[in-house]
Write a protein that holds these residues in place. Structure first.
Motif, mmCIF file in Angstrom:
data_model
loop_
_atom_site.group_PDB
_atom_site.id
_atom_site.type_symbol
_atom_site.label_atom_id
_atom_site.label_comp_id
_atom_site.label_asym_id
_atom_site.label_seq_id
_atom_site.Cartn_x
_atom_site.Cartn_y
_atom_site.Cartn_z
ATOM 1 N N ILE A 61 -35.661 -40.931 -31.052
ATOM 2 C CA ILE A 61 -34.242 -40.901 -31.698
ATOM 3 C C ILE A 61 -33.245 -40.473 -30.557
ATOM 4 O O ILE A 61 -32.904 -39.521 -30.260
ATOM 5 C CB ILE A 61 -34.418 -39.388 -32.601
ATOM 6 C CG1 ILE A 61 -35.305 -39.943 -33.841
ATOM 7 C CG2 ILE A 61 -33.029 -39.339 -33.210
ATOM 8 C CD1 ILE A 61 -35.350 -38.407 -34.903
ATOM 9 N N GLY A 62 -32.768 -41.391 -30.291
ATOM 10 C CA GLY A 62 -31.722 -41.843 -29.187
ATOM 11 C C GLY A 62 -30.148 -42.097 -30.115
ATOM 12 O O GLY A 62 -30.210 -41.611 -31.186
ATOM 13 N N ALA A 63 -29.360 -42.475 -29.326
ATOM 14 C CA ALA A 63 -28.049 -42.711 -29.811
ATOM 15 C C ALA A 63 -28.161 -43.842 -30.920
ATOM 16 O O ALA A 63 -27.066 -43.984 -31.759
ATOM 17 C CB ALA A 63 -27.047 -42.984 -28.797
ATOM 18 N N GLY A 64 -29.196 -44.385 -30.954
ATOM 19 C CA GLY A 64 -29.334 -45.485 -31.932
ATOM 20 C C GLY A 64 -28.963 -45.146 -33.335
ATOM 21 O O GLY A 64 -28.444 -45.821 -34.226
ATOM 22 N N GLN A 74 -36.718 -30.447 -23.037
ATOM 23 C CA GLN A 74 -37.041 -31.447 -23.969
ATOM 24 C C GLN A 74 -37.114 -31.103 -25.448
ATOM 25 O O GLN A 74 -36.320 -31.590 -26.261
ATOM 26 C CB GLN A 74 -37.746 -32.838 -23.639
ATOM 27 C CG GLN A 74 -37.433 -34.055 -24.451
ATOM 28 C CD GLN A 74 -38.471 -35.412 -23.913
ATOM 29 O OE1 GLN A 74 -39.474 -34.902 -23.507
ATOM 30 N NE2 GLN A 74 -37.969 -36.207 -24.283
ATOM 31 N N GLY A 75 -37.795 -30.295 -25.465
ATOM 32 C CA GLY A 75 -38.021 -29.813 -26.975
ATOM 33 C C GLY A 75 -36.856 -29.076 -27.372
ATOM 34 O O GLY A 75 -36.455 -29.134 -28.733
ATOM 35 N N ILE A 76 -36.249 -28.238 -26.709
ATOM 36 C CA ILE A 76 -35.121 -27.555 -26.832
ATOM 37 C C ILE A 76 -33.910 -28.544 -27.126
ATOM 38 O O ILE A 76 -33.076 -28.427 -28.255
ATOM 39 C CB ILE A 76 -34.598 -26.527 -25.853
ATOM 40 C CG1 ILE A 76 -35.692 -25.427 -25.642
ATOM 41 C CG2 ILE A 76 -33.302 -25.744 -26.186
ATOM 42 C CD1 ILE A 76 -35.444 -24.581 -24.548
ATOM 43 N N VAL A 77 -33.544 -29.569 -26.349
ATOM 44 C CA VAL A 77 -32.794 -30.510 -26.408
ATOM 45 C C VAL A 77 -32.867 -31.314 -27.886
ATOM 46 O O VAL A 77 -32.105 -31.649 -28.646
ATOM 47 C CB VAL A 77 -32.673 -31.448 -25.440
ATOM 48 C CG1 VAL A 77 -31.764 -32.603 -25.774
ATOM 49 C CG2 VAL A 77 -32.295 -30.668 -24.049
ATOM 50 N N THR A 78 -34.157 -31.502 -28.054
ATOM 51 C CA THR A 78 -34.473 -32.549 -29.306
ATOM 52 C C THR A 78 -34.295 -31.509 -30.539
ATOM 53 O O THR A 78 -33.694 -31.952 -31.510
ATOM 54 C CB THR A 78 -35.779 -32.809 -29.375
ATOM 55 O OG1 THR A 78 -36.031 -33.440 -28.001
ATOM 56 C CG2 THR A 78 -36.425 -33.594 -30.396
ATOM 57 N N SER A 79 -34.496 -30.242 -30.451
ATOM 58 C CA SER A 79 -34.247 -29.385 -31.517
ATOM 59 C C SER A 79 -32.970 -29.353 -31.800
ATOM 60 O O SER A 79 -32.649 -29.497 -33.412
ATOM 61 C CB SER A 79 -34.707 -27.881 -31.317
ATOM 62 O OG SER A 79 -36.161 -27.886 -31.000
ATOM 63 N N VAL A 80 -32.050 -29.583 -30.873
ATOM 64 C CA VAL A 80 -30.447 -29.056 -31.103
ATOM 65 C C VAL A 80 -30.085 -30.583 -31.930
ATOM 66 O O VAL A 80 -29.194 -30.726 -32.796
ATOM 67 C CB VAL A 80 -29.725 -29.282 -30.030
ATOM 68 C CG1 VAL A 80 -28.292 -29.341 -30.252
ATOM 69 C CG2 VAL A 80 -29.789 -27.909 -29.330
ATOM 70 N N ASN A 81 -30.784 -31.643 -31.306
ATOM 71 C CA ASN A 81 -30.381 -33.112 -32.180
ATOM 72 C C ASN A 81 -30.691 -33.259 -33.594
ATOM 73 O O ASN A 81 -30.166 -33.414 -34.513
ATOM 74 C CB ASN A 81 -31.132 -34.352 -31.381
ATOM 75 C CG ASN A 81 -30.819 -35.457 -31.716
ATOM 76 O OD1 ASN A 81 -29.918 -35.929 -32.483
ATOM 77 N ND2 ASN A 81 -31.825 -36.347 -31.587
ATOM 78 N N VAL A 82 -32.134 -32.427 -33.866
ATOM 79 C CA VAL A 82 -32.673 -32.587 -35.012
ATOM 80 C C VAL A 82 -31.785 -31.623 -35.945
ATOM 81 O O VAL A 82 -31.727 -32.019 -37.263
ATOM 82 C CB VAL A 82 -34.208 -32.039 -35.199
ATOM 83 C CG1 VAL A 82 -34.639 -31.658 -36.543
ATOM 84 C CG2 VAL A 82 -35.063 -33.174 -34.418
ATOM 85 N N CYS A 83 -31.407 -30.392 -35.481
ATOM 86 C CA CYS A 83 -30.347 -29.841 -36.412
ATOM 87 C C CYS A 83 -29.216 -30.486 -36.731
ATOM 88 O O CYS A 83 -28.781 -30.561 -37.912
ATOM 89 C CB CYS A 83 -30.147 -28.344 -35.475
ATOM 90 S SG CYS A 83 -31.603 -27.319 -35.467
ATOM 91 N N LEU A 103 -43.908 -40.186 -35.098
ATOM 92 C CA LEU A 103 -43.396 -41.488 -35.716
ATOM 93 C C LEU A 103 -42.916 -41.072 -37.141
ATOM 94 O O LEU A 103 -41.981 -41.749 -37.707
ATOM 95 C CB LEU A 103 -44.462 -42.539 -35.920
ATOM 96 C CG LEU A 103 -44.131 -43.899 -36.233
ATOM 97 C CD1 LEU A 103 -43.138 -44.511 -35.523
ATOM 98 C CD2 LEU A 103 -45.395 -45.021 -36.204
ATOM 99 N N PHE A 104 -43.751 -40.163 -38.114
ATOM 100 C CA PHE A 104 -43.237 -40.099 -39.414
ATOM 101 C C PHE A 104 -42.205 -39.343 -39.541
ATOM 102 O O PHE A 104 -41.355 -39.418 -40.268
ATOM 103 C CB PHE A 104 -44.674 -39.064 -39.847
ATOM 104 C CG PHE A 104 -44.344 -38.473 -41.324
ATOM 105 C CD1 PHE A 104 -44.623 -39.260 -42.224
ATOM 106 C CD2 PHE A 104 -43.789 -37.184 -41.551
ATOM 107 C CE1 PHE A 104 -44.193 -38.833 -43.670
ATOM 108 C CE2 PHE A 104 -43.664 -36.972 -42.705
ATOM 109 C CZ PHE A 104 -43.684 -37.755 -43.739
ATOM 110 N N LEU A 105 -41.849 -38.458 -38.428
ATOM 111 C CA LEU A 105 -40.809 -37.517 -38.260
ATOM 112 C C LEU A 105 -39.545 -38.272 -38.241
ATOM 113 O O LEU A 105 -38.383 -38.247 -38.796
ATOM 114 C CB LEU A 105 -40.749 -36.303 -37.303
ATOM 115 C CG LEU A 105 -41.609 -35.257 -37.985
ATOM 116 C CD1 LEU A 105 -41.545 -34.083 -36.512
ATOM 117 C CD2 LEU A 105 -41.190 -34.695 -38.931
ATOM 118 N N CYS A 106 -39.674 -39.354 -37.320
ATOM 119 C CA CYS A 106 -38.545 -40.346 -36.815
ATOM 120 C C CYS A 106 -38.188 -41.025 -38.146
ATOM 121 O O CYS A 106 -37.003 -41.622 -38.285
ATOM 122 C CB CYS A 106 -38.756 -41.027 -35.540
ATOM 123 S SG CYS A 106 -38.885 -39.941 -34.246
#
Length: 622
Positions: free
Chosen positions: A52-55, A194-203, A277-280
């Motif tokens: 899950i990037g900027a795409g 990376q987990g912390i940064v990804t968590s912010v993105n998911v939020c 993959l399921f989450l994305c």
């Protein structure tokens, strides 16, 4: 029936291109210098962060306007299912061969050194350009948080150099260096960040889904109440949208590249790949449902689809949350792009195809620090000097080639797993002694002993071909491998011919004939592999007890077909640029990798007798 010996290092022979290395197994008990620190949660963070990037913040607007319309969520679902085919193949190979190198490692074991080199070389190009493209995309999103590009500090601003007409991006280069330094600290430390940064993105994405869903129910989902219906571009447009968004799911390859650093790879790798993959897929679908429901697809801003959709409903302040999510998504994707590169370089260097400099492991951090620094330096230079948007198509080539090779490797593993493994030339004397002792023992113990006739004495209780097939009477263990090899080759050829003919409209009269030829090759190969039994030796191939890919051979063949279609539709310009890179890599392999390979003077013995070969020197010393 002594130990047969085969050497493929003859001068002037092209067999070095097909020499294969031995798969690691539990019996071999290979030790790694990398730190085994990763668990399922770390792998999910790598997978989701790389995928899950900027795409998701840009792609939804472009695909909805040009291809899918309100059916954007269905496009993401179909693309997710197609990516899942490759994920199944990756999961089995990652469990059986849990070593660094990803598709390079698998193809070296199943297909040979030449193919492995090209795949590894293409993956390096993919990750380098992808990382540089992501880094260049962080600057404008970061500027939005500061109120615009003019409000950034001077040393972070993009500068145009008039003499050579280049726009340099110091912010992108600095971010690459920061991520590189973080990755050098250790695999566990970098994955935690990376987990912390990804968590912010998911939020941020959850905010989009919840707040957007509330606005949608309040306003009546105006984007779905259109006279054109849910498929304004037809089913073909929806499928074209699926092909476009397919590349939004390719992050799970980064999960597999860390296989050597996972505590329990047989359990954790399939879970990490599947859950990420399921989450994305779920996130992509929910965000696309909200965005195309808030605003009619033709009115979506292709550059800022999410924030503009909220602005239409009077929530301009939401742009700050969305931009923050975009920045964290890009940073996480940048980490996911740089992480696999040094591990692929390390795997190639351990095999002798690259200088040993790249396989040095730092004693304190237990990561390939030198390779990580070189990787980061290359990505930083590219991000600083080049506008890499024109090279973005080259990223897809490495991904799709890797997916295709992994699917082919699953077919090889199931039907014709390698039956010979390399041993060092230093053991050649022991191999000869084992051969002589075996012959003498048979002569002394039995006068009636005769060589085993495989075609006649092979156990009929466990036939390799189903009994009801007439073709089974013409195959035995001697020619079965060659027949299956040609069958797999014809399947790949059929997939290429079929997808090329279906995609190339200029063929006119011969187009349908070529489609028929390709279809016949593909279907015939599928029917043949379906009717014969898989090789029993697959159970002893590599590590056991992990994930097993279902629906073989249907699933790998479908994967090959889909990837072939996407490869052919990348465009001539992309292939010309990639060809230059591949030719340069081929020259490096011919003049360095071929002559420095660890398998240069290897001697090949049957798998069933390799343990006896390694034990022989100990018995003679005793």
């Amino acid at each position: 029936m002594g130990v047969s010996v085969d050497s493929i290092s003859q001068k002037g022979s092209w067999k070095f291109f097909t020499r294969r290395k031995q798969v690691d197994s539990a019996r071999k008990n290979t030790k790694t210098l990398l730190a085994k620190e990763l668990t399922v949660s770390h792998l999910i963070a790598i997978g989701v962060g790389s995928t899950i990037g900027a795409g998701v913040y840009v792609l939804v607007g472009t695909v909805a306007r040009e291809h899918s319309g309100p059916a954007l969520a269905i496009s993401f679902l179909i693309a997710g299912l197609a990516a899942g085919l490759s994920a199944f193949c990756y999961a089995e190979l990652a469990c059986r061969c849990p070593s660094a190198g990803s598709a390079y490692h698998y193809s070296y074991i199943c297909l040979g050194e030449g193919v492995a080199w090209l795949i590894g070389w293409a993956l390096l190009l993919e990750y380098t350009i992808g990382s540089a493209a992501v880094a260049r995309g962080i600057t404008p999103n970061l500027a939005q948080l500061f109120g615009g590009l003019d409000n950034l500090p001077f040393f972070l601003l993009r500068q145009h150099i008039p003499g050579i007409d280049i726009v340099v991006d110091p912010c992108a280069a600095i971010l690459v260096f920061l991520v590189t330094g973080l990755l050098c600290l250790g695999i566990k430390e970098s994955t935690v960040v990376q987990g912390i940064v990804t968590s912010v993105n998911v939020c941020a994405l959850l905010f989009v889904i919840v707040a957007g869903g509330y606005i949608g129910f309040k306003s009546g989902w105006v984007g779905y109440e259109l006279p054109t219906g849910y498929f304004p571009f037809g089913v073909d447009g929806m499928l074209a949208g699926s092909a476009t968004v397919f590349f939004a799911y390719v992050g799970f390859d980064g999960v597999v590249s860390t296989a050597e650093e996972v505590k329990n790879p047989q359990r954790d790798l399939p879970l990490g790949i599947g859950v990420s993959l399921f989450l994305c897929c779920g996130m992509y679908m929910l965000v696309s449902i909200v965005v195309v429901g808030l605003v009619p697809y033709y009115a979506i801003d292709p550059d800022t689809p999410i924030s503009s959709a909220f602005a239409v409903h009077g929530m301009q302040w939401a742009a700050y949350i969305i931009n923050a999510g975009a920045c964290t998504a890009l940073c996480s994707a940048l980490m996911g792009g740089i992480l696999p590169q040094p591990r692929i370089l390390m795997a190639m260097a351990r095999d002798g195809l690259l200088p040993p400099f790249f396989c040095d492991i730092n004693r304190h951090t237990l990561v390939p620090v030198k390779g990580t620094i070189i990787t980061g330096l290359g990505a930083a230079v590219l991000a600083f000097f080049m506008e890499v948007s024109e090279l973005a198509g080259m990223v897809s080539v490495g991904t799709l080639l890797a997916f295709t090779v992994v699917a082919i490797s699953v077919l090889i593993l199931r039907y014709i797993p390698p039956n010979k493994v390399p041993v060092p030339p230093s053991l050649q004397d022991s191999i000869v002694k084992i051969n002589v002792e075996y012959v003498e023992e048979n002569i002394c113990t039995s006068e009636d002993t005769k060589p085993l006739d495989v075609a006649r004495d092979f156990p009929i209780d466990y036939p390799l071909i189903s009994k009801h097939l007439a073709i089974g009477t013409y195959l035995n263990e001697g020619n079965r491998r060659r027949v299956v090899e040609w069958t797999i080759a014809f399947i790949c050829l059929g997939a290429f011919v079929l997808t090329y003919a279906a995609s190339c409209l200029t063929l006119s009269s011969v187009r349908f004939a070529l489609c028929g030829v390709g279809g016949i090759l593909l279907v015939s190969g599928f029917v043949f592999l379906t009717c014969i039994d898989q090789d029993e030796a697959r159970h002893d191939f590599g590590h056991s007890g992990g994930f097993v890919c279902p629906f073989v051979p249907l699933l790998p063949i479908a994967c090959i077909l889909i990837n072939s279609y996407l490869l052919i539709n990348l465009g001539v310009g992309t292939w010309l640029r990639v060809s230059v890179w591949l030719v340069a890599g081929l020259l490096i392999y011919v003049f360095y990798g071929r002559t420095h390979s660890s398998l240069k003077d290897a001697i090949y013995v049957p798998v069933s007798q390799v343990d006896q070969t390694y034990q022989a020197p100990r018995s003679y010393l005793a």
